[in-house]
Design an enzyme around this catalytic site. Structure first.
Site, short mmCIF file in Angstrom:
data_model
loop_
_atom_site.label_atom_id
_atom_site.label_comp_id
_atom_site.label_asym_id
_atom_site.label_seq_id
_atom_site.Cartn_x
_atom_site.Cartn_y
_atom_site.Cartn_z
N TYR A 85 5.73 -0.04 0.72
CA TYR A 85 4.84 0.82 -0.06
C TYR A 85 3.94 1.63 0.88
O TYR A 85 3.85 2.85 0.79
CB TYR A 85 4.01 -0.04 -1.02
CG TYR A 85 3.00 0.71 -1.83
CD1 TYR A 85 3.38 1.84 -2.56
CD2 TYR A 85 1.67 0.31 -1.89
CE1 TYR A 85 2.46 2.55 -3.31
CE2 TYR A 85 0.75 1.00 -2.65
CZ TYR A 85 1.14 2.12 -3.35
OH TYR A 85 0.22 2.81 -4.10
N GLY A 88 -0.22 8.27 -16.22
CA GLY A 88 -0.64 6.99 -15.63
C GLY A 88 -2.13 6.79 -15.77
O GLY A 88 -2.84 7.58 -16.40
N PHE A 89 -2.59 5.74 -15.14
CA PHE A 89 -3.99 5.32 -15.30
C PHE A 89 -4.97 6.38 -14.77
O PHE A 89 -5.81 6.89 -15.52
CB PHE A 89 -4.15 3.97 -14.59
CG PHE A 89 -5.54 3.55 -14.35
CD1 PHE A 89 -6.46 3.45 -15.39
CD2 PHE A 89 -5.97 3.22 -13.07
CE1 PHE A 89 -7.76 3.04 -15.17
CE2 PHE A 89 -7.26 2.80 -12.83
CZ PHE A 89 -8.16 2.72 -13.89
N ASN A 102 7.52 10.59 -15.83
CA ASN A 102 8.79 10.03 -16.32
C ASN A 102 8.55 8.75 -17.14
O ASN A 102 9.49 8.08 -17.52
CB ASN A 102 9.76 9.76 -15.18
CG ASN A 102 9.29 8.65 -14.26
OD1 ASN A 102 8.18 8.13 -14.43
ND2 ASN A 102 10.12 8.26 -13.32
N GLY A 126 3.69 5.09 -16.37
CA GLY A 126 2.81 5.80 -17.31
C GLY A 126 3.21 5.44 -18.73
O GLY A 126 4.23 4.79 -18.97
#
Ligand code: UDP
Length: 328
Positions: free
Chosen positions: A149, A10-11, A32, A36
């Site tokens: 979230y 990811g970032f 996964n 990403g």
């Protein structure tokens, strides 16, 4: 040190991997590829200290093997981005809570130092500015899926701190405040890459609501430096929560104008109601400013990059990306 990064493609994970490899750590990534991206990590292929597993956190054998080799785990894998959370709340809750549960179980088995990524979203609608780690948290109704979230990341924090208190696992929690920089996707709603892409294409800049809500944007390289400091100072930082961000506050209208100016764009602003941008009844945070006293006192970290540097880096990155797509 041997370090496992969940969500390493990811970032933030990509920037962290680059930094740790550069200083000689061994890095394994588990990702996964849901948010990403293989393009993010292509540059590491063939590096002698690097390995990569494409898998989910609910594969216990893979997670166990990777944890058994690791001295430390950065748990960055999560469902992130407000848009994704609103659209797929079940996935958000399950990914975040079950993923952290799985990581902590594996970490306990091998006594790994564990740093868990949380978010400024947990401060919710708090009105005491700036937000500090000991503050009470004020979330909205569970009828509004946006708050799933924050609630899921909060449960991750509780799980991590419980593992520290009950089993002595060396856990640290970090709350990221609007981390931005080159390589961030705008696909899940993140404002800076979206505005920069719109500006480069001369399209209207989509400002949600009245644009007077504010944020503090932290360069991902500053964020990664904070993670490195925390990793290196377990004695004073285990069992603790730290805000990571800047306290330079900017409204989204100001951000839009700054992006237009720095990219010399012909775009103008288009204000979009929240109900259209996300969902009817969507609640946004008006202000979100971190108190970063705690991390500064603990490890001497403070951010060094300005908003203009961030925007220039993102603009350069997005222009290069566009050029490489055009050539391909
Ligand atoms: N936002 C916006 N236009 C966009 C995307 C986001 O005006 O195209 C706003 C969003 O409503 C929020 C702020 O920008 O007020 C930051 O959004 P982001 O999703 O980057 O992060 P958040 O702070 O919501 O986690």
């Amino acid at each position: 040190m041997h370090i496992l990064i969940t969500g390493g493609a990811g970032f933030i994970g990509t920037h962290l991997t680059r930094r740790l490899l550069a200083r000689g750590d061994t890095v394994s990534i588990l990702d996964n590829l849901s948010t990403g991206n293989l393009d993010n990590i292509r540059e590491f292929t063939g590096h002698p200290l690097y390995s990569f597993a494409i898998d989910t956190l609910d594969n216990p054998l893979v997670l166990d093997r990777l944890a058994s080799q690791a001295d430390a785990i950065f748990h960055l894998a999560a469902a992130v981005g407000v848009q994704l959370v609103v659209e797929r709340p079940t996935e958000t809750i399950e990914t975040n809570v079950l993923g952290t549960h799985a990581v902590l179980r594996a970490a306990r088995r091998y006594r790994c130092r564990t740093i868990i990524a949380s978010t400024s979203e947990v401060y919710g609608k708090g009105i005491k500015i700036p937000f500090s780690e000991e503050d009470d948290l004020l979330l909205g109704s569970s009828a509004r899926s946006r708050w799933s979230y924050a609630a899921s990341k909060l449960l991750d924090e509780f799980l991590g701190l419980a593992a520290y208190r009950e089993f002595g696992l060396p856990v640290t929690i970090v709350r990221f405040f609007n981390t931005v920089g080159p390589g961030q996707t705008g696909r899940y709603g993140m404002v800076v890459p979206r505005f920069v892409r719109q500006a480069i294409h001369g399209e209207p800049i989509t400002v949600y609501g009245d644009g007077e809500q504010s944020r503090c944007f932290c360069h991902v390289q500053d964020t990664v430096r904070a993670l490195e400091f925390l990793l290196d100072r377990p004695d004073s930082t285990v069992g603790e929560i730290y805000n990571i961000g800047t306290n330079h506050e900017v409204t989204i209208n100001e951000l839009a104008h700054e992006v237009i100016a720095r990219s010399a764009s012909s775009s103008s602003l288009r204000h979009v109601p929240y109900s259209e941008a996300y969902a009817p009844g969507f609640e946004d945070m008006r202000r979100r400013v971190p108190d970063i006293t705690k991390i500064r006192q603990a490890v001497g970290w403070q951010p060094s990059r300005t908003l203009n540097e961030i925007l220039d880096d993102v603009i350069t990155y997005e222009r290069q990306r566009l050029d490489s797509v055009a050539v391909a």
